[in-house]
Design an enzyme around this catalytic site. Sequence first.
Site, PDB file in Angstrom:
ATOM      1  N   GLU A  55       0.815  -1.218   0.000  1.00 35.64           N
ATOM      2  CA  GLU A  55       0.000   0.000   0.000  1.00 35.64           C
ATOM      3  C   GLU A  55       0.842   1.257   0.000  1.00 35.64           C
ATOM      4  O   GLU A  55       0.530   2.232  -0.693  1.00 35.64           O
ATOM      5  CB  GLU A  55      -0.944   0.003   1.208  1.00 35.64           C
ATOM      6  CG  GLU A  55      -1.970  -1.122   1.210  1.00 35.64           C
ATOM      7  CD  GLU A  55      -1.415  -2.466   1.644  1.00 35.64           C
ATOM      8  OE1 GLU A  55      -0.255  -2.507   2.103  1.00 35.64           O
ATOM      9  OE2 GLU A  55      -2.134  -3.472   1.517  1.00 35.64           O
ATOM     10  N   HIS A 124     -12.196  -5.470   7.580  1.00 35.75           N
ATOM     11  CA  HIS A 124     -12.847  -5.094   6.318  1.00 35.75           C
ATOM     12  C   HIS A 124     -14.085  -4.256   6.615  1.00 35.75           C
ATOM     13  O   HIS A 124     -15.078  -4.336   5.919  1.00 35.75           O
ATOM     14  CB  HIS A 124     -13.231  -6.330   5.499  1.00 35.75           C
ATOM     15  CG  HIS A 124     -12.066  -7.195   5.108  1.00 35.75           C
ATOM     16  ND1 HIS A 124     -11.483  -8.086   5.966  1.00 35.75           N
ATOM     17  CD2 HIS A 124     -11.367  -7.294   3.945  1.00 35.75           C
ATOM     18  CE1 HIS A 124     -10.483  -8.711   5.351  1.00 35.75           C
ATOM     19  NE2 HIS A 124     -10.387  -8.245   4.128  1.00 35.75           N
TER      20      HIS A 124
END
Lengths: 322, 287, 349
Positions: A55, A124
């Site tokens: 990321e 999530h």
Amino acid sequence: MIEAVRAAITEEMERDERVLVMGEDVGRKGGVFGATEGLYARFGEARVLDTPLAESGIVGVAIGAALNGLIPIAEIQFADFIHPAFDQIVSEAARTRYRSNGDWSVPMVIRAPFGGGVHGGLYHSQSIEAFYAHVPGLKVVIPSTPADAHGLLKSAIRDPDPVLFLEHKKIYRLVAEEVPDGDHLVPIGPAVVRREGTNISCFAWGLMTHYCLQAAEQLAADGVSVEVVDLRSLAPLDRDTILQSVRKTGKAIVVHEDNITGGFGAEIAAIISEHAFDSLDGPVVRVAGPDIPAMPFNNAQEDFFMPNPTKIAEAMKKLAAY
Amino acid sequence: MARAPVINPPASTLLALYRTMVMARAIERRLWVLERLERMAPSIRVTGFEALQVAAAAALRPGRDWVVSGPLDLALRLAMGMSPLDVMLAVFEKASPYASSASRLVNTPAMGGRHVAQAAGIAYATQVSGRDEVTLVCTDERGIYTGDWHEGLNFAGAHGLPLICLVEEIAGGSRPIARHLEASPATRAEGYGLAAETLDGGDFGAASAAFGGLRPPEELEAQAWQDPIDRMRRRLAAAGGLSDDADDEIQRESARAIAAAVVEARQAPSPEGAQALDNVFSSDLVG
Amino acid sequence: MSEPAEPPIPDGLLLRIYRVAVLTRAVDHQLWLLSRQGRAGFVLTARGHEIAQIASAAAMRRGHDSAWCYYRDMGVGIALGVTPYEILLGGLARGADPHSGGRQLTMHLSSPSLRIGSISSAIAAHIPHAVGAAYAARVRGEDSVAMCWFGDGAASEGATHEAMNLAGVHRLPVVFLCENNRLAISVPLALQMPVERVSDRASAYAMPGESVDGTDAEAVFTATRAAVERARGGGGPSLLELRVPRITPHSSQDDDAYRSDEQRAAAAAADPLPRLRQTLIERGMLAVDEDERMVREAREQVVADEDLALAMPEPLPERARRWLYAGDPPQGGVTLPARYANWTGVFDG
């Protein structure tokens, strides 16, 4: 809403060949939510780039590409996984213009699906807006409808500054509506009043906008008129609309999914108490997630975490009676 | 990435590079004095890096190729077009008109690795756009321990990008690579499928050949650290390109230029306090 | 890295590896069915990785060496003593799930008593943890080894580089095991890294690197045993690449449409279980009817566990606030079905 996101990206890539998409699984797979479906076949690998699982690297590379004339749309697959890129976003993307005295700019968009109520578990489901709305030099945009997702994303892509564009996963397939064609842009900044009211002002963004509208409907049956303001953008923040609404109703409630302590609702409450104190005839109320790390995977505790129309309506009723 | 070999640059080029090296060294000395006498911003140590940096700059095309570098890279920046006045304006905390975007010099405030990922992005944009540009990114040995260095070089390797990562190790410094790292930084390049070479940064010829892409690794010789400016001077003198008088004049010339820059920087207006609010966003409509 | 005169593989070990693999496959299959029935929310599978996981775990000292895993490592977990019942409780997000109390997604193991670190969904986040555990072992004077499994996707993360660098610098007792299935969800290896083998990276950290066929139980065990012994003996870390097929989609939520039919068929054809079964039968270590019975019993065991797990209640909502800071009463162990009375995984006999 996912179609609106895809349409905005497609139209901007067609309009401007500098625009490109990069992230994990955005290419061949078309994104884990399908936001970039079909783009790989249409625009080719160079402009729809499947990146390694890294990321910080994704955002860092996107910054460099922006410095060298491209307009990257970097996707972080889930907002929960944006944290390794915190340094690149905060110390680099948001600060490059400032530290170069306006010489360099970093026109890029970071898209990140966020939010809970989708059985995502601890990793999530998170809401991350408060971390980033704190950072000057970065814009934080959160649409709640397909039309806004479309118009705001196009504005974000055309914005000369870095924009963090947060899309609530639960409304990807919850809300459908006609999206205006072509060059319909929604400016970044102004809030929108989704429902007019006179007794209580309710401020929300993302999925919570819809839950607040449902709660407002319940209160209308009891004769309480709730105004629902969809902020759409936390940075910049439309203080005028917030204050106008509170001056009209005299009562304010802020709703967000993020943890209550240090959540963005605290900032809105502070603005209201600082600038509309004389208009208030009740405390500024927050309905928000509890102070636990995101939401557990199991149903019972996910429900415990999530604000929902019932919880919001109860808080509104209490405030109305104040 | 094919480029003209830089083995024997013409004497005029060598002399210009030598001037830049002398200038960098003189600025360093001046900053040291300013720090001691006037408590100006802490000076930076650039001694020893001059030959390496001007050799790198000589292989690049200012305004076309990209340089992503940090405070250590003073000689490189001077060679790529920054002036002593630009340096002094920053030192005296004055508003500077210098636009690094025009010269494709991306300045990073600290070494480390995060700018390596950005440099990979710059090179990716080059590749996507089909342009002929090279990106040089500099870091010191601290950079290569960071995750961003890994993510940036891995990305560059996977896409075969026109990127050169120059790791400037401070010889005999407080953080020798050997203490932190079992393998040489050049060994790491294998893990990214990159070509790599370890070179003596004090030797202009070696550095220049390396950036020209023609130097085989076995040519590397272990040499005791020698002042790269002395070595360059001897090289020029041996080739008959630099007399003692001419050298004196170069030294005086750089001293004069720096003195003038200091005077001008002192006199330049300081920024207004409220200007701190500028340039957070492209327009100042926010807030 | 190939030492001469490798000691032989212990008697019966291959059969035990196979037995755990059969059980793991049965749990995996049942969880997949539950996800298709809408009763398990999100399922990640080990299919294709089992032999690499179990044969490498077989080379460690259970309960003494620490295990740092990711969400595919069901085979590691079962080998070390996690019961199928616990995995099903987790998959069904029941409160009795001893690994996270139903808070985490499927196959996010955690067991201090088995020395299995709590699995994070954040890829590669555990790799520095393994290195820290190895450092702690050295500081405390223990001779334990930190075993660290991860996928090829995790190899791209910056945290992996930072952790391996530190392990190399201090020559820490870590074994890095990359289960390379050549796919980070959909992203193929060529877009993830410029080198062909993850083990090529080892030289950058001055550690031995070896690439092993992860469907070959003997090769995996032998290579891992050498790396564990090296680590325990003060020889520092190693990086092993275990080449494995990914037979299923990435998860129950993935359509796998980015792979061609041929690619999926090739992955299925590389299934390590039939291979090991064939080896065992050829060597007279396993009879066909024994195998059939083993598969049947594993399925029965898992179905029985599933029934029990389904009957367990959801967690109490207000328990969501628990265990954020020290001071809350611990959840306590899970009450296991009677069949697990003497359950110790496999490798203790």
